[in-house]
Design an enzyme around this catalytic site. Structure first.
Site, PDB file in Angstrom:
ATOM      1  CB  CYS A 285      -0.938   0.004   1.193  1.00  0.00           C
ATOM      2  SG  CYS A 285      -0.070   0.070   2.758  1.00  0.00           S
TER       3      CYS A 285
HETATM    4  P1  NAD Z   1      -9.745  -5.801  -0.762  1.00  0.00           P
HETATM    5  O1  NAD Z   1     -10.359  -4.494  -0.384  1.00  0.00           O
HETATM    6  O2  NAD Z   1     -10.192  -6.459  -1.995  1.00  0.00           O
HETATM    7  O3  NAD Z   1     -10.012  -6.879   0.413  1.00  0.00           O
HETATM    8  C1  NAD Z   1      -9.633  -6.626   1.759  1.00  0.00           C
HETATM    9  C2  NAD Z   1     -10.501  -7.481   2.676  1.00  0.00           C
HETATM   10  O4  NAD Z   1     -11.859  -7.055   2.564  1.00  0.00           O
HETATM   11  C3  NAD Z   1     -10.495  -8.968   2.330  1.00  0.00           C
HETATM   12  O5  NAD Z   1     -10.524  -9.703   3.527  1.00  0.00           O
HETATM   13  C4  NAD Z   1     -11.794  -9.138   1.560  1.00  0.00           C
HETATM   14  O6  NAD Z   1     -12.334 -10.430   1.601  1.00  0.00           O
HETATM   15  C5  NAD Z   1     -12.706  -8.168   2.286  1.00  0.00           C
HETATM   16  N1  NAD Z   1     -13.850  -7.691   1.507  1.00  0.00           N
HETATM   17  C6  NAD Z   1     -14.002  -7.657   0.155  1.00  0.00           C
HETATM   18  N2  NAD Z   1     -15.205  -7.116  -0.163  1.00  0.00           N
HETATM   19  C7  NAD Z   1     -15.811  -6.806   1.008  1.00  0.00           C
HETATM   20  C8  NAD Z   1     -17.059  -6.189   1.345  1.00  0.00           C
HETATM   21  N3  NAD Z   1     -17.902  -5.785   0.416  1.00  0.00           N
HETATM   22  N4  NAD Z   1     -17.341  -5.991   2.648  1.00  0.00           N
HETATM   23  C9  NAD Z   1     -16.478  -6.369   3.611  1.00  0.00           C
HETATM   24  N5  NAD Z   1     -15.287  -6.952   3.365  1.00  0.00           N
HETATM   25  C10 NAD Z   1     -14.952  -7.162   2.075  1.00  0.00           C
HETATM   26  O7  NAD Z   1      -8.174  -5.579  -0.738  1.00  0.00           O
HETATM   27  P2  NAD Z   1      -7.027  -6.629  -1.068  1.00  0.00           P
HETATM   28  O8  NAD Z   1      -7.030  -6.924  -2.530  1.00  0.00           O
HETATM   29  O9  NAD Z   1      -7.088  -7.763  -0.112  1.00  0.00           O
HETATM   30  O10 NAD Z   1      -5.728  -5.788  -0.688  1.00  0.00           O
HETATM   31  C11 NAD Z   1      -5.175  -4.821  -1.531  1.00  0.00           C
HETATM   32  C12 NAD Z   1      -5.620  -3.426  -1.114  1.00  0.00           C
HETATM   33  O11 NAD Z   1      -5.301  -3.211   0.254  1.00  0.00           O
HETATM   34  C13 NAD Z   1      -4.918  -2.318  -1.867  1.00  0.00           C
HETATM   35  O12 NAD Z   1      -5.853  -1.320  -2.197  1.00  0.00           O
HETATM   36  C14 NAD Z   1      -3.909  -1.786  -0.859  1.00  0.00           C
HETATM   37  O13 NAD Z   1      -3.505  -0.456  -1.058  1.00  0.00           O
HETATM   38  C15 NAD Z   1      -4.644  -1.959   0.410  1.00  0.00           C
HETATM   39  N6  NAD Z   1      -3.745  -2.008   1.554  1.00  0.00           N
HETATM   40  C16 NAD Z   1      -3.725  -0.935   2.388  1.00  0.00           C
HETATM   41  C17 NAD Z   1      -2.866  -0.923   3.476  1.00  0.00           C
HETATM   42  C18 NAD Z   1      -2.851   0.245   4.416  1.00  0.00           C
HETATM   43  O14 NAD Z   1      -2.384   0.099   5.535  1.00  0.00           O
HETATM   44  N7  NAD Z   1      -3.348   1.393   4.004  1.00  0.00           N
HETATM   45  C19 NAD Z   1      -2.028  -2.017   3.712  1.00  0.00           C
HETATM   46  C20 NAD Z   1      -2.084  -3.105   2.842  1.00  0.00           C
HETATM   47  C21 NAD Z   1      -2.948  -3.090   1.770  1.00  0.00           C
END
Ligand code: NAD
Length: 484
Positions: A285
């Site tokens: 991220c």
């Molecule tokens: P994602 O948003 O697709 O999923 C994250 C989590 O949310 C997963 O457990 C997923 O199953 C769940 N999820 C998906 N849809 C949902 C819904 N409608 N309601 C509730 N939960 C739901 O993200 P990802 O692909 O797992 O990770 C990548 C993203 O995470 C990138 O955008 C990255 O920038 C971000 N990220 C941010 C940080 C930070 O600290 N800011 C750190 C790591 C990753």
């Protein structure tokens, strides 16, 4: 896990390891060889989440009343358990997420450090006293919020959950944990370590599954606080579900710039940019996705970056010479390919080879675009893959303007020997994290973490700092006059 024996995973509800109520399952696979199943896990739905919260409600009073010293000892014992299983966890993380061994080793070694850090928080003083009428007292106590829902991504599948579960449990909350469906085994391993450390089975629930399970966690009104790390769109959907009455902490996407000024050492700058952009295969991220270079060194720096990118070795994380592992999922690979197309169609100049890797894994060659401009989607949108967009700036003032011209506000870096310009950048940067002469990635575990703008709700910092434990605690003010 021997190499070819898939794990049969389970939910953990009411102290029991059980399948989903529906019996549905999903597989996690090795991104270097997606035909290889790493594990099969329950594909949970609202019924499973409801059962988990029912069980957590029963256990909450006892866990909240557990002495802080005991909670601290449990987190320390869980840290020791993770350390004793480190070689196995490294292998499993490489297989399930696609990190290189070096990247997995770093994460696996850091997670126990996190748990020890939060163990110390369990016993740190929490309340305050205030001036009051003589003979009376006004003081505050910190109490657990209740049930914390933790929804996490796959890119740091032990470390990010540990910095949510650790403080939540240290504060005496019960936890409903929904790991990413890309890395369910890592989620299960963390819960196993906490239980092995002595955590009462009723204090934690693990519910595996995808977005439907996550949405059910956010929707359950009995979940008092939701902490989420993931993409901005999903975060905003969760925010709407949680509503104004419950507590929420969202850390989301980024589009992080590294600004390089004319006095920077070209080779050092190139190494810093390549590390920030292509470490973790660009799936951090805080990863560098924009390089903003002043005109005078633009061409020399681009050449130095390209020379280093040429030396990167893309392949399976198990291979010792590999420096860039596969992307974590087929969806990630599709997104990477789509954005390379978009960049070319928008008129940016692709300076790296454009070939699809035919080995069958989710491998993506690092891509560097020059002549990128602020209106382009490759400059505006988070790709979360190994794609670097290079923007040319007239001078430091324009570089700062370009750096801030984004809806995101996670991390930003500046590379320069000019301390005054660096400090100007640090104060003007609209990001929660600023790095001076360091990559945009790579944060200390003992410092506050969180973004600005669309990268965060900015409600509470994560990881450390004054507001970190506040997310997991309620503060009550008590007025006391002893009866005469
Ligand atoms: P994602 O948003 O697709 O999923 C994250 C989590 O949310 C997963 O457990 C997923 O199953 C769940 N999820 C998906 N849809 C949902 C819904 N409608 N309601 C509730 N939960 C739901 O993200 P990802 O692909 O797992 O990770 C990548 C993203 O995470 C990138 O955008 C990255 O920038 C971000 N990220 C941010 C940080 C930070 O600290 N800011 C750190 C790591 C990753």
């Amino acid at each position: 896990m021997t190499e070819h024996t898939p794990v049969i995973g389970a939910n953990h509800i009411d102290g029991q390891w059980i399948p989903a109520a529906s019996g549905a399952t999903f597989d996690s696979v090795d991104p270097a060889d997606p035909s290889r199943v790493v594990g099969t896990f329950p594909d949970s739905g609202a019924d499973d989440v409801r059962a988990a919260v029912d069980a957590l409600e029963k256990s909450a009073p006892e866990w909240a009343a557990t002495p802080p010293e005991r909670r601290a000892r449990i987190l320390e014992a869980a840290a020791a358990e993770l350390e004793s299983r480190a070689p196995q966890l490294v292998e499993e993380m490489v297989r399930e997420e696609g990190k290189t061994r070096a990247e997995a080793t770093m994460e696996v070694s850091r997670t126990p450090m996190n748990l020890r850090f939060y163990a110390a928080e369990a016993v740190r003083a929490g309340g305050s006293t205030y001036p009051a009428t003589p003979g009376s007292m006004v003081y505050t106590v910190r109490e657990p919020v209740g049930c914390v829902g933790a929804i996490t991504p796959w890119n740091f599948p032990l470390n990010i959950p540990s910095r949510k579960l650790g403080p939540a449990l240290a504060a005496g909350n019960t936890v409903l944990f929904k790991p990413s469906e890309i890395t369910p085994l890592m989620g299960q391993r963390l819960v196993e370590a906490l239980l092995a450390g002595g955590l009462p089975g009723g204090a934690i629930a693990l519910v595996q599954g995808g977005g439907a399970a996550g949405a059910a966690v956010a929707a359950d009104e009995r979940v008092d606080a939701v902490t989420f790390t993931g993409s901005t769109d999903v975060g905003h959907a969760i925010h709407r579900q949680v509503g104004p009455q419950r507590r929420v902490q969202l850390e989301m996407g980024g589009k992080n710039p590294t600004v390089v000024l004319g006095d920077a050492d070209i080779e050092t700058a190139a190494a810093t940019v390549v590390k920030g952009a292509f470490g973790l295969s660009g799936q951090a991220c805080t990863g560098t996705s924009r390089l903003i270079v002043v005109d005078e060194i633009h061409d020399a720096l681009v050449d130095a970056v390209l020379a280093r990118v040429e030396k990167l070795v893309v392949g399976a994380g198990v291979d010792a010479d590999v420096t860039v592992g596969p992307l974590a999922s087929a969806a990630q690979l599709r997104k990477y390919r789509e954005y390379v197309e978009i960049g070319v169609a928008e008129g940016a100049v692709l300076r790296t080879p454009r070939v699809d890797d035919e080995r069958g894994g989710y491998f993506a060659l690092p891509a560097v675009f020059t002549d990128a401009t602020p209106d382009m989607r490759i400059v505006r949108e988070e790709i979360f893959g190994p794609v670097l967009a290079v923007q040319r700036a007239r001078d430091h003032a324009e570089a700062l303007e370009l750096a801030n011209a984004t809806r995101f506000g996670m991390s930003a870096a500046i590379l320069t020997r000019d301390l005054q310009r660096a400090m100007e950048f640090a104060s003007a940067s609209q990001t929660g994290l600023v790095k001076i002469n360091q990559p945009t990635t790579g944060m200390a575990m003992n410092a506050p973490f969180g973004g600005y703008k669309a990268s965060s709700t900015q409600t509470f910092k994560e990881q450390a700092g004054a507001s970190m434990m506040q997310f997991y605690q309620s503060e009550k003010t008590i007025y006391l006059t002893p009866a005469g």
